[in-house]
Motif scaffolding. Sequence first.
Motif, PDB file in Angstrom:
ATOM      1  N   MET A   1       0.829  -1.222  -0.058  1.00 34.75           N
ATOM      2  CA  MET A   1       0.064   0.010   0.185  1.00 34.75           C
ATOM      3  C   MET A   1       0.944   1.050   0.055  1.00 34.75           C
ATOM      4  SD  MET A   1      -3.020   0.848   2.507  1.00 34.75           S
ATOM      5  CE  MET A   1      -4.177   0.207   1.695  1.00 34.75           C
ATOM      6  N   LYS A   2       0.359   2.226  -0.774  1.00 30.52           N
ATOM      7  CA  LYS A   2       1.285   3.498  -0.834  1.00 30.52           C
ATOM      8  C   LYS A   2       1.258   4.495   0.288  1.00 30.52           C
ATOM      9  CE  LYS A   2       1.658   3.132  -5.889  1.00 30.52           C
ATOM     10  NZ  LYS A   2       1.419   4.063  -7.166  1.00 30.52           N
ATOM     11  N   ALA A   3       1.997   5.196   0.652  1.00 36.15           N
ATOM     12  CA  ALA A   3       1.728   6.305   1.684  1.00 36.15           C
ATOM     13  C   ALA A   3       0.781   7.345   1.046  1.00 36.15           C
ATOM     14  CB  ALA A   3       3.116   7.052   2.035  1.00 36.15           C
ATOM     15  N   SER A   4       0.124   8.095   1.658  1.00 37.05           N
ATOM     16  CA  SER A   4      -0.774   9.246   1.347  1.00 37.05           C
ATOM     17  C   SER A   4       0.033  10.444   0.461  1.00 37.05           C
ATOM     18  CB  SER A   4      -1.831   9.547   2.160  1.00 37.05           C
ATOM     19  OG  SER A   4      -1.027  10.180   3.056  1.00 37.05           O
ATOM     20  N   ARG A  35       5.191   5.646   6.163  1.00 32.48           N
ATOM     21  CA  ARG A  35       5.680   4.318   6.394  1.00 32.48           C
ATOM     22  C   ARG A  35       7.101   4.380   5.860  1.00 32.48           C
ATOM     23  NH1 ARG A  35       0.311   1.714   3.808  1.00 32.48           N
ATOM     24  NH2 ARG A  35      -1.000   2.291   5.228  1.00 32.48           N
ATOM     25  N   THR A  36       7.790   5.034   4.758  1.00 32.56           N
ATOM     26  CA  THR A  36       8.892   4.719   4.081  1.00 32.56           C
ATOM     27  C   THR A  36      10.043   5.495   4.940  1.00 32.56           C
ATOM     28  OG1 THR A  36       7.684   4.757   1.800  1.00 32.56           O
ATOM     29  CG2 THR A  36      10.342   5.089   1.944  1.00 32.56           C
ATOM     30  N   MET A  67      11.248  13.620  -9.735  1.00 33.45           N
ATOM     31  CA  MET A  67      11.067  12.269 -10.723  1.00 33.45           C
ATOM     32  C   MET A  67      11.810  11.191  -9.826  1.00 33.45           C
ATOM     33  SD  MET A  67      11.999  13.608 -14.797  1.00 33.45           S
ATOM     34  CE  MET A  67      13.910  13.540 -14.157  1.00 33.45           C
ATOM     35  N   ASN A  68      12.728  11.240  -9.281  1.00 35.25           N
ATOM     36  CA  ASN A  68      13.358  10.261  -8.859  1.00 35.25           C
ATOM     37  C   ASN A  68      12.173   9.568  -7.467  1.00 35.25           C
ATOM     38  OD1 ASN A  68      15.584  10.396  -9.959  1.00 35.25           O
ATOM     39  ND2 ASN A  68      16.997  11.146  -8.418  1.00 35.25           N
ATOM     40  N   GLN A  73       7.621   4.904  -7.026  1.00 37.91           N
ATOM     41  CA  GLN A  73       6.077   4.213  -6.752  1.00 37.91           C
ATOM     42  C   GLN A  73       5.751   4.178  -5.599  1.00 37.91           C
ATOM     43  OE1 GLN A  73       5.481   1.321  -9.688  1.00 37.91           O
ATOM     44  NE2 GLN A  73       5.865   2.802 -11.396  1.00 37.91           N
ATOM     45  N   LEU A  74       6.142   4.726  -4.530  1.00 40.61           N
ATOM     46  CA  LEU A  74       5.978   4.649  -3.017  1.00 40.61           C
ATOM     47  C   LEU A  74       4.917   5.507  -2.477  1.00 40.61           C
ATOM     48  CD1 LEU A  74       9.573   4.127  -1.711  1.00 40.61           C
ATOM     49  CD2 LEU A  74       8.032   2.344  -1.906  1.00 40.61           C
TER      50      LEU A  74
END
Length: 82
Positions: A1-4, A35-36, A67-68, A73-74
């Motif tokens: 799941m991605k962070a918001s 999360r990251t 861009m990085n 895609q996190l």
Amino acid sequence: MKASRLLFLLFLFFGFEASCVPLLVSDIKVTGNERTKNEVILRELPFTVGSTIESTALDDLKQVAWMNLNNTQLFHSVAVSY
């Protein structure tokens, strides 16, 4: 799941005069990240605290940072500001 959402703030110590001024990265703040690990985010940046950046390259480096981070895609969205 991605962070918001991730908001990345770059704090610079601005010199003066001339159109091509060297700027010192004095602090980097990562906000909105739930999360990251910050280390994962910071390693995607084309600069670190203590780096000197020419003022004429600032917008290009900001775009590279965006861009990085976006390409990992996190995150749902990434904002880079200074």
